[in-house]
Design an enzyme around this catalytic site. Structure first.
Site, PDB file in Angstrom:
ATOM      1  N   LYS A  11       9.817 -16.591 -28.754  1.00 34.58           N
ATOM      2  CA  LYS A  11       9.249 -16.192 -27.470  1.00 34.58           C
ATOM      3  C   LYS A  11      10.226 -16.592 -26.365  1.00 34.58           C
ATOM      4  O   LYS A  11      10.915 -17.608 -26.485  1.00 34.58           O
ATOM      5  CB  LYS A  11       7.901 -16.926 -27.286  1.00 34.58           C
ATOM      6  N   ASN A  65       0.424  -5.588 -21.735  1.00 35.89           N
ATOM      7  CA  ASN A  65       0.345  -7.043 -21.650  1.00 35.89           C
ATOM      8  C   ASN A  65       0.845  -7.543 -20.310  1.00 35.89           C
ATOM      9  O   ASN A  65       1.705  -6.939 -19.676  1.00 35.89           O
ATOM     10  CB  ASN A  65       1.149  -7.707 -22.784  1.00 35.89           C
ATOM     11  N   GLY A  94       2.651 -13.561 -18.871  1.00 38.20           N
ATOM     12  CA  GLY A  94       3.104 -14.565 -17.900  1.00 38.20           C
ATOM     13  C   GLY A  94       3.925 -15.683 -18.532  1.00 38.20           C
ATOM     14  O   GLY A  94       3.911 -16.827 -18.065  1.00 38.20           O
ATOM     15  N   ASN A 104      16.941 -12.826 -21.323  1.00 36.64           N
ATOM     16  CA  ASN A 104      15.986 -11.771 -20.952  1.00 36.64           C
ATOM     17  C   ASN A 104      16.072 -11.487 -19.451  1.00 36.64           C
ATOM     18  O   ASN A 104      15.671 -12.311 -18.642  1.00 36.64           O
ATOM     19  CB  ASN A 104      14.589 -12.250 -21.353  1.00 36.64           C
ATOM     20  N   CYS A 142      11.634  -9.539 -17.592  1.00 38.69           N
ATOM     21  CA  CYS A 142      10.195  -9.824 -17.677  1.00 38.69           C
ATOM     22  C   CYS A 142       9.466  -9.181 -16.493  1.00 38.69           C
ATOM     23  O   CYS A 142       9.724  -9.533 -15.342  1.00 38.69           O
ATOM     24  CB  CYS A 142       9.927 -11.324 -17.678  1.00 38.69           C
ATOM     25  N   LYS A 176      18.600  -8.857 -23.025  1.00 35.99           N
ATOM     26  CA  LYS A 176      17.476  -7.924 -23.189  1.00 35.99           C
ATOM     27  C   LYS A 176      17.287  -7.209 -21.861  1.00 35.99           C
ATOM     28  O   LYS A 176      17.153  -7.847 -20.809  1.00 35.99           O
ATOM     29  CB  LYS A 176      16.217  -8.723 -23.548  1.00 35.99           C
ATOM     30  N   ASN A 198      12.881  -3.669 -22.978  1.00 33.64           N
ATOM     31  CA  ASN A 198      11.635  -4.398 -22.743  1.00 33.64           C
ATOM     32  C   ASN A 198      10.536  -3.371 -22.465  1.00 33.64           C
ATOM     33  O   ASN A 198      10.795  -2.165 -22.392  1.00 33.64           O
ATOM     34  CB  ASN A 198      11.805  -5.347 -21.562  1.00 33.64           C
ATOM     35  N   SER A 199       9.310  -3.853 -22.319  1.00 34.01           N
ATOM     36  CA  SER A 199       8.185  -2.943 -22.098  1.00 34.01           C
ATOM     37  C   SER A 199       8.385  -2.111 -20.826  1.00 34.01           C
ATOM     38  O   SER A 199       9.152  -2.477 -19.934  1.00 34.01           O
ATOM     39  CB  SER A 199       6.888  -3.740 -22.023  1.00 34.01           C
ATOM     40  N   GLY A 210       8.144   0.796 -29.925  1.00 37.34           N
ATOM     41  CA  GLY A 210       7.301   1.749 -30.645  1.00 37.34           C
ATOM     42  C   GLY A 210       7.659   2.004 -32.091  1.00 37.34           C
ATOM     43  O   GLY A 210       7.288   3.029 -32.655  1.00 37.34           O
ATOM     44  N   THR A 214       4.822  -4.386 -30.816  1.00 35.95           N
ATOM     45  CA  THR A 214       3.385  -4.090 -30.872  1.00 35.95           C
ATOM     46  C   THR A 214       2.836  -4.036 -32.301  1.00 35.95           C
ATOM     47  O   THR A 214       1.789  -4.621 -32.592  1.00 35.95           O
ATOM     48  CB  THR A 214       3.087  -2.759 -30.133  1.00 35.95           C
TER      49      THR A 214
HETATM   50  C1  DHB Z   1       6.590 -11.692 -20.826  1.00 35.09           C
HETATM   51  C2  DHB Z   1       6.672 -10.323 -20.906  1.00 35.09           C
HETATM   52  C3  DHB Z   1       7.893  -9.735 -21.067  1.00 35.09           C
HETATM   53  O1  DHB Z   1       8.028  -8.394 -21.164  1.00 35.09           O
HETATM   54  C4  DHB Z   1       9.028 -10.531 -21.149  1.00 35.09           C
HETATM   55  O2  DHB Z   1      10.206  -9.943 -21.289  1.00 35.09           O
HETATM   56  C5  DHB Z   1       8.946 -11.897 -21.083  1.00 35.09           C
HETATM   57  C6  DHB Z   1       7.703 -12.496 -20.907  1.00 35.09           C
HETATM   58  C7  DHB Z   1       5.284 -12.323 -20.620  1.00 35.09           C
HETATM   59  O3  DHB Z   1       4.489 -11.796 -19.839  1.00 35.09           O
HETATM   60  O4  DHB Z   1       5.046 -13.385 -21.222  1.00 35.09           O
END
Ligand code: DHB
Length: 310
Positions: free
Chosen positions: A45, A69, A72, A126, A129, A163, A192-193, A249, A271
């Protein structure tokens, strides 16, 4: 037997399919479960300087074709992910720590500290986020990204990748690629998302998650065409010594094959790992091997980048 093994920065991955950061990889128990699975690596994570509880729940919801999601960044703090490295070595696969500091200086500190931990193989910084209140994504600010890389590479002794968030405009791809090509990056992870989507329950006329009025990062099938495009574009634009890792995906071996065609060297599962658990790795790997066998391919390198255009 078809080999799915790959090498990035002289680190060998027994399989090119592993977990995406954020998916079942926060606690030591979860990281051990990934170690015990067929995942080709163990990716943590995203970590911050201090431990974080993250946003209030509900903060993840599955959707018909994916997920939303706004976690945080709940995580144990970077020191724990450093500590875990020794016990994760026994799985014989790379251990990668994802770094997502809350500030510029936090990122520099965390990368400096983690880069001296012997048992960590790679770092994934990353820049993307989307769920921090009041914080823009660094990956959408090309100048800021360059300043951060200058500082981070001056303190980093380990192979490092980034990322990225999704880009949608060819000029933005070029601007980011121009920055990335100036640094000794080992890999780029796309994507990322999809930031700040909104999902609604019509029955109750309510948003699906609590933080930020319901806005959150969208993953799963919704993200795949955008993710494939990001992998493909960066494969065209980046120096050939920067490996590309695809994420978005992936549910089947055929999905992985599409990413390899676009130029990915490896892929991450987000996911569907959350939905199906760590047994997904064995299934997806088997599906990919069967598809490659049917098509007469025997390695990832033979497929990589071979997408045809009309
Ligand atoms: C979180 C979500 C993300 O897409 C990321 O890159 C890092 C953290 C999150 O909300 O925890």
């Amino acid at each position: 037997m078809i080999s799915l093994s790959i090498t990035i920065a002289n680190v060998t991955f027994p399989s090119c399919i592993y977990n995406a950061s954020g998916a079942l990889c926060t606690s030591l128990e979860e990281l051990i479960a990934i170690g015990n699975s067929k995942s080709g690596a163990i990716l943590s994570k995203s970590c911050t300087l201090e431990p974080r509880e993250g946003n209030p729940s509900p903060r993840y919801h599955s959707l018909p074709y994916g997920s939303i999601n706004s976690m945080g960044i709940p995580n144990l703090g970077y020191k724990k992910y450093a500590e875990f490295a020794k016990s994760l070595k026994r799985f014989g696969k790379p251990y990668i720590v994802s770094v997502s500091g809350m500030t510029f200086d936090d990122n520099v500190t965390i990368v400096r500290e983690l880069s001296s931990v012997t048992e960590i193989d790679l770092l994934e910084l990353n820049l993307s986020c989307p769920n921090l209140i009041g914080k823009p994504q660094v990956g959408y600010d090309f100048e800021q990204s360059k300043i951060l890389f200058e500082k981070v590479f001056s303190v980093c002794k380990k192979p490092l990748g980034v990322k990225l968030p999704p880009y949608f405009d060819f000029i933005h791809f070029e601007q980011m690629a121009n920055v990335l090509n100036q640094f000794p990056l080992e890999f780029v992870t796309c994507i990322n998302s999809l930031g700040n989507g909104l999902a609604i329950d019509v029955e109750t006329e309510t948003v699906m998650i609590k933080p930020k009025g319901g806005f959150g990062g969208i993953g799963g099938k919704y993200a795949k065409p955008t993710a494939l495009a990001n992998v493909r574009k960066f494969y065209e634009l980046l120096n050939r010594n920067i490996s590309i890792i695809g994420v978005g995906g992936i549910e089947t071996g055929s999905d992985v094959f599409e990413y390899l065609l676009c130029g990915a060297s490896a892929v991450q599962i987000g996911t569907i790992l959350v939905e199906e658990g760590v047994k997904c790795f064995e299934r997806i790997e088997k599906e990919l091997q069967e598809l490659m066998e049917k098509k007469g391919y025997s390695s990832v390198d033979e497929v990589k980048g071979k997408l045809k255009t009309l």
